[in-house]
Design a protein around this motif. Structure first.
Motif, mmCIF file in Angstrom:
data_model
loop_
_atom_site.group_PDB
_atom_site.id
_atom_site.type_symbol
_atom_site.label_atom_id
_atom_site.label_comp_id
_atom_site.label_asym_id
_atom_site.label_seq_id
_atom_site.Cartn_x
_atom_site.Cartn_y
_atom_site.Cartn_z
ATOM 1 N N LEU A 88 57.192 -15.022 28.268
ATOM 2 C CA LEU A 88 56.302 -15.076 27.353
ATOM 3 C C LEU A 88 54.615 -14.565 28.837
ATOM 4 N N HIS A 89 54.456 -14.819 29.507
ATOM 5 C CA HIS A 89 53.461 -14.210 30.724
ATOM 6 C C HIS A 89 53.825 -12.107 31.091
ATOM 7 N N ILE A 90 54.689 -12.766 31.270
ATOM 8 C CA ILE A 90 55.801 -11.473 31.809
ATOM 9 C C ILE A 90 55.796 -10.334 30.564
ATOM 10 N N PHE A 91 55.849 -10.782 29.353
ATOM 11 C CA PHE A 91 55.886 -10.035 27.932
ATOM 12 C C PHE A 91 54.073 -9.363 27.370
ATOM 13 N N GLY A 92 54.092 -10.150 28.179
ATOM 14 C CA GLY A 92 52.221 -10.331 27.617
ATOM 15 C C GLY A 92 51.281 -8.792 28.232
ATOM 16 N N GLN A 93 52.548 -9.056 30.379
ATOM 17 C CA GLN A 93 51.501 -7.810 31.073
ATOM 18 C C GLN A 93 51.664 -6.267 30.589
ATOM 19 N N GLU A 124 63.270 -4.249 27.986
ATOM 20 C CA GLU A 124 63.998 -5.815 28.687
ATOM 21 C C GLU A 124 63.576 -7.259 28.396
ATOM 22 N N ILE A 125 62.371 -6.952 28.647
ATOM 23 C CA ILE A 125 61.352 -8.403 28.627
ATOM 24 C C ILE A 125 62.253 -9.341 26.878
ATOM 25 N N TYR A 126 61.941 -8.116 26.514
ATOM 26 C CA TYR A 126 61.643 -8.503 24.729
ATOM 27 C C TYR A 126 63.727 -9.003 24.834
ATOM 28 N N LEU A 127 64.243 -8.679 24.795
ATOM 29 C CA LEU A 127 65.652 -8.411 25.051
ATOM 30 C C LEU A 127 65.997 -9.810 26.137
ATOM 31 N N LYS A 128 65.413 -10.470 26.386
ATOM 32 C CA LYS A 128 66.013 -11.750 27.274
ATOM 33 C C LYS A 128 65.142 -13.215 26.673
ATOM 34 N N ILE A 129 64.209 -12.480 25.933
ATOM 35 C CA ILE A 129 63.145 -13.807 25.378
ATOM 36 C C ILE A 129 63.896 -13.460 24.007
ATOM 37 N N SER A 130 64.557 -12.921 23.183
ATOM 38 C CA SER A 130 65.472 -13.190 21.628
ATOM 39 C C SER A 130 66.925 -13.052 21.799
ATOM 40 N N SER A 131 67.082 -13.625 23.433
ATOM 41 C CA SER A 131 68.265 -13.702 22.894
ATOM 42 C C SER A 131 68.735 -15.418 22.942
ATOM 43 N N ASP A 132 69.733 -15.741 22.574
ATOM 44 C CA ASP A 132 70.353 -17.214 22.163
ATOM 45 C C ASP A 132 71.064 -17.715 23.207
ATOM 46 N N LEU A 153 54.351 -14.235 15.247
ATOM 47 C CA LEU A 153 52.922 -12.946 16.487
ATOM 48 C C LEU A 153 54.390 -11.674 17.593
ATOM 49 N N VAL A 154 55.391 -12.962 18.363
ATOM 50 C CA VAL A 154 55.835 -12.116 19.630
ATOM 51 C C VAL A 154 56.705 -10.606 18.445
ATOM 52 N N TYR A 155 57.739 -10.789 17.822
ATOM 53 C CA TYR A 155 58.717 -10.232 17.199
ATOM 54 C C TYR A 155 57.770 -9.176 16.763
ATOM 55 N N LEU A 156 56.262 -9.567 15.865
ATOM 56 C CA LEU A 156 55.637 -8.452 15.127
ATOM 57 C C LEU A 156 55.132 -7.215 16.108
ATOM 58 N N LEU A 157 54.488 -7.723 16.882
ATOM 59 C CA LEU A 157 53.700 -7.514 18.316
ATOM 60 C C LEU A 157 54.896 -6.191 18.621
ATOM 61 N N TYR A 158 56.482 -6.335 18.933
ATOM 62 C CA TYR A 158 57.453 -5.585 19.429
ATOM 63 C C TYR A 158 57.895 -4.637 18.716
ATOM 64 N N ASN A 159 57.632 -5.516 17.279
ATOM 65 C CA ASN A 159 57.858 -4.332 15.942
ATOM 66 C C ASN A 159 57.285 -3.287 15.741
ATOM 67 N N ASN A 160 55.764 -3.049 16.426
ATOM 68 C CA ASN A 160 55.588 -2.709 15.486
ATOM 69 C C ASN A 160 55.283 -1.476 16.651
ATOM 70 N N LEU A 161 55.386 -1.896 18.355
ATOM 71 C CA LEU A 161 55.525 -0.546 19.029
ATOM 72 C C LEU A 161 56.760 -0.056 19.000
ATOM 73 N N GLU A 162 58.261 -0.631 18.382
ATOM 74 C CA GLU A 162 59.323 -0.365 18.617
ATOM 75 C C GLU A 162 59.612 0.855 17.405
ATOM 76 N N ASP A 163 58.149 0.118 16.156
ATOM 77 C CA ASP A 163 58.138 1.458 15.135
ATOM 78 C C ASP A 163 57.871 3.032 15.670
ATOM 79 N N ILE A 164 57.435 2.624 15.958
ATOM 80 C CA ILE A 164 55.861 4.277 16.582
ATOM 81 C C ILE A 164 57.417 4.607 17.398
ATOM 82 N N TRP A 165 57.626 3.800 18.468
ATOM 83 C CA TRP A 165 58.951 5.011 19.135
ATOM 84 C C TRP A 165 59.865 5.499 18.996
ATOM 85 N N GLY A 166 60.263 4.847 17.356
ATOM 86 C CA GLY A 166 61.043 5.489 16.549
ATOM 87 C C GLY A 166 60.822 6.358 16.045
#
Length: 314
Positions: A88-93, A124-132, A153-166
């Protein structure tokens, strides 16, 4: 009535003496509360004593404040493991790094070519967090970070950036794995730089020389852009830089050039324009020819009939 008043004033006197002796802030507050109670309930001194002993009228001391702050941590019952906390700390950075890159590349738009590396690291770091993958016990980081609260919150933050990228279509300009830009993108950037260099060379003075000398690289750039648009190999960076280049060519330098397809378009348009005239003219001529063919036999019969009548009369 006088007995109650005397008891009440005696109680106030005792409280004031106690405040002077103790000298702490709690009793001063209590004496202030007595004054308030004097106005609200002058005939109930016993109730005033009860309220003064209540913790509501006491100012919290320093130790109680620190104890409240300690309630935000749970040393005995941790909700997240150390491994997940590090992720989570790496994801924030990496999130902050990508957002800063996107903001700095917003105008002119270069978000795909400047920020694809930071976006790849964030993904890459989000895939590690969302891994089962189970880390501690029977719980994974996906459960403890992404699904442990209603907000996610983490899902919403990443989803917003992913939407911009798309929406930016950056995937068309970046190779899989976010290693580099595609060859088509690099070639287009090279062509743009060549055209803009030509603009810089001839922009001073009369722009007639610019329009003449930069005509070929600008035309080649337009053709390349049209092919990329047809093949869908173009992202927001390419669209934006092409719009800027076209504005420079047409509005800033007042340049233009006739397109090669203009002559065929004019020829086809002229043919379509005269096509109704040709149709009606041919119809008219054809109808006149039919009239002549129909009238000629009638005249021939009438002439033969007239000759027969003359022969009989003679």
């Amino acid at each position: 009535m006088s007995i109650h008043k005397n008891c009440y004033f005696l109680l106030i006197l005792v409280l004031n003496i106690y405040a002077l002796v103790s000298g702490d802030g709690v009793n001063v507050t209590a004496s202030d509360s007595v004054d308030t109670l004097t106005q609200s309930s002058p005939y109930s001194p016993a109730a005033a004593v009860v309220l003064l002993n209540s913790p509501v009228f006491r100012k919290p001391d320093v130790d109680s404040i620190f104890s409240l702050n300690l309630l935000s941590s749970f040393p005995e019952d941790e909700e997240i493991s150390v491994y997940c906390s590090d992720l989570l700390h790496i994801f924030g950075q990496r999130y902050v790094t990508y957002v800063n890159c996107s903001v700095n590349s917003a105008r002119p738009v270069k978000v795909c070519q400047n920020c694809y590396s930071s976006y790849g690291s964030l993904t890459e770091i989000y895939l590690k967090i969302s891994s089962d993958q189970v880390v501690t016990g029977n719980e994974s980081c996906r459960d403890s970070i992404l699904r442990n609260d209603r907000l996610m919150l983490v899902y919403l933050l990443y989803n917003n950036l992913e939407d911009i990228w798309g929406k930016s279509d950056c995937a068309y300009c970046v190779t899989k794995g976010f290693h580099s830009l595609t060859n088509d993108t690099l070639y287009f950037i090279s062509s743009v730089n060549q055209t803009l260099t030509c603009f810089e060379k001839y922009k001073e003075g009369n722009h007639t020389e610019l329009c003449k000398s930069c005509k070929k690289p600008y035309r080649d750039l337009n053709e390349l852009y049209s092919r990329m648009e047809t093949n869908k190999t173009m992202c927001i960076d390419i669209e934006d830089v092409m719009n800027v280049t076209r504005k420079l060519w047409s509005k800033e330098y007042n340049c233009s050039f006739p397109r090669e397809e203009t002559v065929p378009v004019i020829a086809v348009s002229s043919f379509m324009l005269f096509l109704p005239i040709i149709f009606y003219l041919s119809s008219f001529l054809h109808s006149e020819q039919k009239k002549r063919k129909l009238i000629h036999p009638k005249r021939a019969r009438s002439y033969n009939t007239l000759m027969n009548i003359q022969d009989k009369l003679s």
